[in-house]
Design an enzyme around this catalytic site. Structure first.
Site, PDB file in Angstrom:
ATOM      1  N   ARG A  50       0.871  -1.186   0.000  1.00 33.32           N
ATOM      2  CA  ARG A  50       0.000   0.000   0.000  1.00 33.32           C
ATOM      3  C   ARG A  50       0.899   1.225   0.000  1.00 33.32           C
ATOM      4  O   ARG A  50       2.115   1.102   0.107  1.00 33.32           O
ATOM      5  CB  ARG A  50      -1.012  -0.032   1.157  1.00 33.32           C
ATOM      6  CG  ARG A  50      -0.592  -0.605   2.454  1.00 33.32           C
ATOM      7  CD  ARG A  50       0.485   0.128   3.161  1.00 33.32           C
ATOM      8  NE  ARG A  50       0.200   1.538   3.335  1.00 33.32           N
ATOM      9  CZ  ARG A  50       1.118   2.458   3.597  1.00 33.32           C
ATOM     10  NH1 ARG A  50       2.411   2.137   3.721  1.00 33.32           N
ATOM     11  NH2 ARG A  50       0.798   3.737   3.747  1.00 33.32           N
ATOM     12  N   GLY A  51       0.258   2.393  -0.119  1.00 38.94           N
ATOM     13  CA  GLY A  51       1.044   3.627  -0.267  1.00 38.94           C
ATOM     14  C   GLY A  51       1.155   3.882  -1.771  1.00 38.94           C
ATOM     15  O   GLY A  51       1.537   2.963  -2.521  1.00 38.94           O
ATOM     16  N   ALA A  52       0.834   5.115  -2.192  1.00 38.17           N
ATOM     17  CA  ALA A  52       0.681   5.394  -3.621  1.00 38.17           C
ATOM     18  C   ALA A  52       1.880   4.960  -4.486  1.00 38.17           C
ATOM     19  O   ALA A  52       1.709   4.182  -5.428  1.00 38.17           O
ATOM     20  CB  ALA A  52       0.356   6.870  -3.809  1.00 38.17           C
ATOM     21  N   ARG A  95      -7.046  -0.535  -7.050  1.00 31.44           N
ATOM     22  CA  ARG A  95      -7.362   0.539  -6.089  1.00 31.44           C
ATOM     23  C   ARG A  95      -7.547   1.832  -6.877  1.00 31.44           C
ATOM     24  O   ARG A  95      -6.737   2.149  -7.731  1.00 31.44           O
ATOM     25  CB  ARG A  95      -6.253   0.708  -5.028  1.00 31.44           C
ATOM     26  CG  ARG A  95      -6.246  -0.433  -4.017  1.00 31.44           C
ATOM     27  CD  ARG A  95      -5.420  -0.122  -2.793  1.00 31.44           C
ATOM     28  NE  ARG A  95      -6.108   0.763  -1.867  1.00 31.44           N
ATOM     29  CZ  ARG A  95      -5.494   1.342  -0.825  1.00 31.44           C
ATOM     30  NH1 ARG A  95      -4.211   1.156  -0.613  1.00 31.44           N
ATOM     31  NH2 ARG A  95      -6.174   2.107   0.004  1.00 31.44           N
ATOM     32  N   GLN A 202      -2.101   2.463   9.897  1.00 33.72           N
ATOM     33  CA  GLN A 202      -0.806   2.597   9.201  1.00 33.72           C
ATOM     34  C   GLN A 202       0.185   3.420  10.026  1.00 33.72           C
ATOM     35  O   GLN A 202       1.394   3.255   9.891  1.00 33.72           O
ATOM     36  CB  GLN A 202      -0.998   3.268   7.825  1.00 33.72           C
ATOM     37  CG  GLN A 202      -1.646   2.393   6.781  1.00 33.72           C
ATOM     38  CD  GLN A 202      -3.152   2.594   6.747  1.00 33.72           C
ATOM     39  OE1 GLN A 202      -3.767   2.916   7.754  1.00 33.72           O
ATOM     40  NE2 GLN A 202      -3.751   2.390   5.593  1.00 33.72           N
ATOM     41  N   ASP A 243      -2.037  10.797  -2.288  1.00 37.41           N
ATOM     42  CA  ASP A 243      -2.363   9.720  -3.231  1.00 37.41           C
ATOM     43  C   ASP A 243      -2.679  10.244  -4.615  1.00 37.41           C
ATOM     44  O   ASP A 243      -2.491   9.557  -5.605  1.00 37.41           O
ATOM     45  CB  ASP A 243      -3.539   8.898  -2.700  1.00 37.41           C
ATOM     46  CG  ASP A 243      -3.073   8.024  -1.561  1.00 37.41           C
ATOM     47  OD1 ASP A 243      -2.945   8.545  -0.439  1.00 37.41           O
ATOM     48  OD2 ASP A 243      -2.776   6.840  -1.817  1.00 37.41           O
ATOM     49  N   ASN A 253      -5.460  12.332   0.377  1.00 32.47           N
ATOM     50  CA  ASN A 253      -4.560  11.509   1.204  1.00 32.47           C
ATOM     51  C   ASN A 253      -5.432  10.763   2.211  1.00 32.47           C
ATOM     52  O   ASN A 253      -6.658  10.916   2.244  1.00 32.47           O
ATOM     53  CB  ASN A 253      -3.509  12.397   1.893  1.00 32.47           C
ATOM     54  CG  ASN A 253      -2.416  11.568   2.552  1.00 32.47           C
ATOM     55  OD1 ASN A 253      -1.840  10.678   1.917  1.00 32.47           O
ATOM     56  ND2 ASN A 253      -2.139  11.798   3.814  1.00 32.47           N
ATOM     57  N   LYS A 254      -4.811   9.953   3.023  1.00 35.15           N
ATOM     58  CA  LYS A 254      -5.523   9.109   3.985  1.00 35.15           C
ATOM     59  C   LYS A 254      -6.597   9.866   4.752  1.00 35.15           C
ATOM     60  O   LYS A 254      -6.376  11.015   5.167  1.00 35.15           O
ATOM     61  CB  LYS A 254      -4.477   8.513   4.949  1.00 35.15           C
ATOM     62  CG  LYS A 254      -5.003   7.589   6.017  1.00 35.15           C
ATOM     63  CD  LYS A 254      -5.842   6.459   5.482  1.00 35.15           C
ATOM     64  CE  LYS A 254      -5.168   5.611   4.429  1.00 35.15           C
ATOM     65  NZ  LYS A 254      -6.086   4.738   3.668  1.00 35.15           N
TER      66      LYS A 254
HETATM   67  O1  MRU Z   1      -4.522   3.207   2.090  1.00 30.60           O
HETATM   68  P1  MRU Z   1      -3.038   3.410   2.006  1.00 30.60           P
HETATM   69  O2  MRU Z   1      -2.297   2.864   3.165  1.00 30.60           O
HETATM   70  O3  MRU Z   1      -2.494   2.951   0.672  1.00 30.60           O
HETATM   71  O4  MRU Z   1      -2.895   4.989   2.053  1.00 30.60           O
HETATM   72  C1  MRU Z   1      -1.613   5.544   1.992  1.00 30.60           C
HETATM   73  C2  MRU Z   1      -1.588   7.008   2.136  1.00 30.60           C
HETATM   74  O5  MRU Z   1      -2.604   7.658   2.278  1.00 30.60           O
HETATM   75  C3  MRU Z   1      -0.246   7.675   2.011  1.00 30.60           C
HETATM   76  O6  MRU Z   1      -0.198   8.823   2.796  1.00 30.60           O
HETATM   77  C4  MRU Z   1      -0.019   8.057   0.546  1.00 30.60           C
HETATM   78  O7  MRU Z   1      -0.200   6.965  -0.288  1.00 30.60           O
HETATM   79  C5  MRU Z   1       1.327   8.640   0.324  1.00 30.60           C
HETATM   80  S1  MRU Z   1       2.584   7.409   0.374  1.00 30.60           S
HETATM   81  C6  MRU Z   1       4.071   8.122   0.047  1.00 30.60           C
END
Ligand code: MRU
Length: 355
Positions: A50-52, A95, A202, A243, A253-254
């Site tokens: 996970r994470g963009a 996603r 996270q 994201d 973002n999250k």
């Molecule tokens: O749902 P996730 O864990 O994939 O969400 C991740 C985030 O929101 C991060 O802040 C974002 O992807 C930036 S990662 C460098």
């Protein structure tokens, strides 16, 4: 004590993709082995990776695996191309919010278009090489983001971060945590407040893990603690990842990021987003056009398989929210810092050449 060996987000070995199963952290460091494209799709949907930026890199390797699968099935020419196009579509749908996923797939598909006459073997080699490049560039970009971003951090600073925008969310080093890492390595005296980041934690599972590994002083807080901390004067700046950033600078973002930005604005605390250009989507004019992923109710009604809500209750579980550009002090990218982001300034970034 020495620093523990770095835990890799993902790596490639013997034609297989190893993805750190982030659902198991911090308790277990275990890799999920992917030998088929559907396995990569599942790993992304289930958030083992996970994470963009990390999702984008995993998808690129997913296409390299698909090419190997196609070769093994004896596919060539049009049949191979149609198989690869199906794989790309299923990765694309895994996603919806992080634009890095479609950005990486577009790069892979561009390679396929340019090399339209390539043999199956050339395709599997070529896609693996392209995935390697995407991976290496991400790491380099994050170091650059760290270097620019650290200029914004004073010699002593108390920083609030949300979710995980660290090495685990990227090809390594991290975006928001990359800035923190760079400032810390320059000898700045930092203290990081880590939001636990419900529902999937996270912050507590991943960011706290990275801070402990790096020995960066940090304190874990619940998500609803931010206002109190800011009110008490305990936060100098907020820094998070993104994201998808729309053309006008609105940033998804999250979930919970928007609330932090509002709080930061009220308390006149700088609010920074750190993200590579691959997270900027100039094709959409504002955050209103960003698709927000909604995830399953069970993520809210249970914590680690333990029921924490009655079965009959309604649940709303958006994974992200959008922070309007007006609340963002600056966006830190590998091409420099954009203060008070807007369409003109973001467009300009794409014209800056690398040295
Ligand atoms: O749902 P996730 O864990 O994939 O969400 C991740 C985030 O929101 C991060 O802040 C974002 O992807 C930036 S990662 C460098």
């Amino acid at each position: 004590m020495d620093k523990p060996e770095e835990v890799k987000t993902l790596y490639w070995q013997n034609n297989r993709l190893f993805l750190l199963d982030q659902r198991l952290l911090p308790e277990e460091v275990k890799y999920r082995v992917c030998e088929t494209c559907p396995e990569v799709v599942s790993a992304i949907c289930e958030m083992s990776v996970r994470g963009a930026p990390a999702i984008g890199i995993a998808a690129a390797y997913g296409m390299a695996i698909a090419a190997l699968e196609g070769e093994e099935k004896g596919l060539s020419g049009k049949l191979l191309r149609s198989f690869l196009s199906d794989c790309s579509n299923s990765l694309f749908q895994s996603r919806p919010t992080a634009v890095n996923l479609s950005w990486a797939l577009e790069r892979i598909n561009q390679w396929l278009e340019i090399n339209s006459g390539a043999s199956p073997e050339e395709i599997s080699n070529g896609l693996k090489q392209e995935a390697d490049k995407i991976f290496a560039e991400d790491l380099e970009n994050n170091r650059q983001i760290g270097s620019y971003g650290s200029e914004l951090i004073s010699r002593e600073a108390s920083i609030l971060t949300h979710c995980n925008a660290g090495a685990l969310a990227t090809g390594g080093y991290g975006t928001a945590l990359g800035v923190i890492r760079a400032a810390f390595d320059q000898g700045k005296k930092l203290h990081v407040f880590v939001d636990e980041t419900r529902p999937l934690l996270q912050g507590s599972r991943l960011t706290a893990f990275e801070m402990c590994q790096e020995k960066i002083p940090a304190t874990l807080v619940t998500d609803n603690c931010a206002g109190y901390l800011m009110g008490e004067g305990k936060i100098d700046l907020v820094i998070v990842g993104a994201d998808r950033i729309a053309g006008n600078g609105d940033a998804a973002n999250k979930i919970g990021t928007y609330s932090l930005a509002v709080l930061a604005s009220y308390h006149e605390i700088p609010f920074y987003i750190a993200a590579p250009l691959s997270t900027i989507d100039l094709s959409i004019s504002s955050g209103k056009d960003i698709i927000i992923e909604e995830r399953e109710r069970v993520e809210v009604t249970q914590i680690n398989n333990h029921v924490v809500a009655p079965e009959q209750i309604n649940v709303f579980n958006p994974a992200f929210d959008v922070t309007p550009a007006a609340l963002i002090t600056a966006i830190i990218t590998e091409k420099g810092i954009v203060h008070q982001p807007n369409r003109e300034k973001l467009k300009q970034l794409f014209t800056i050449r690398k040295d």
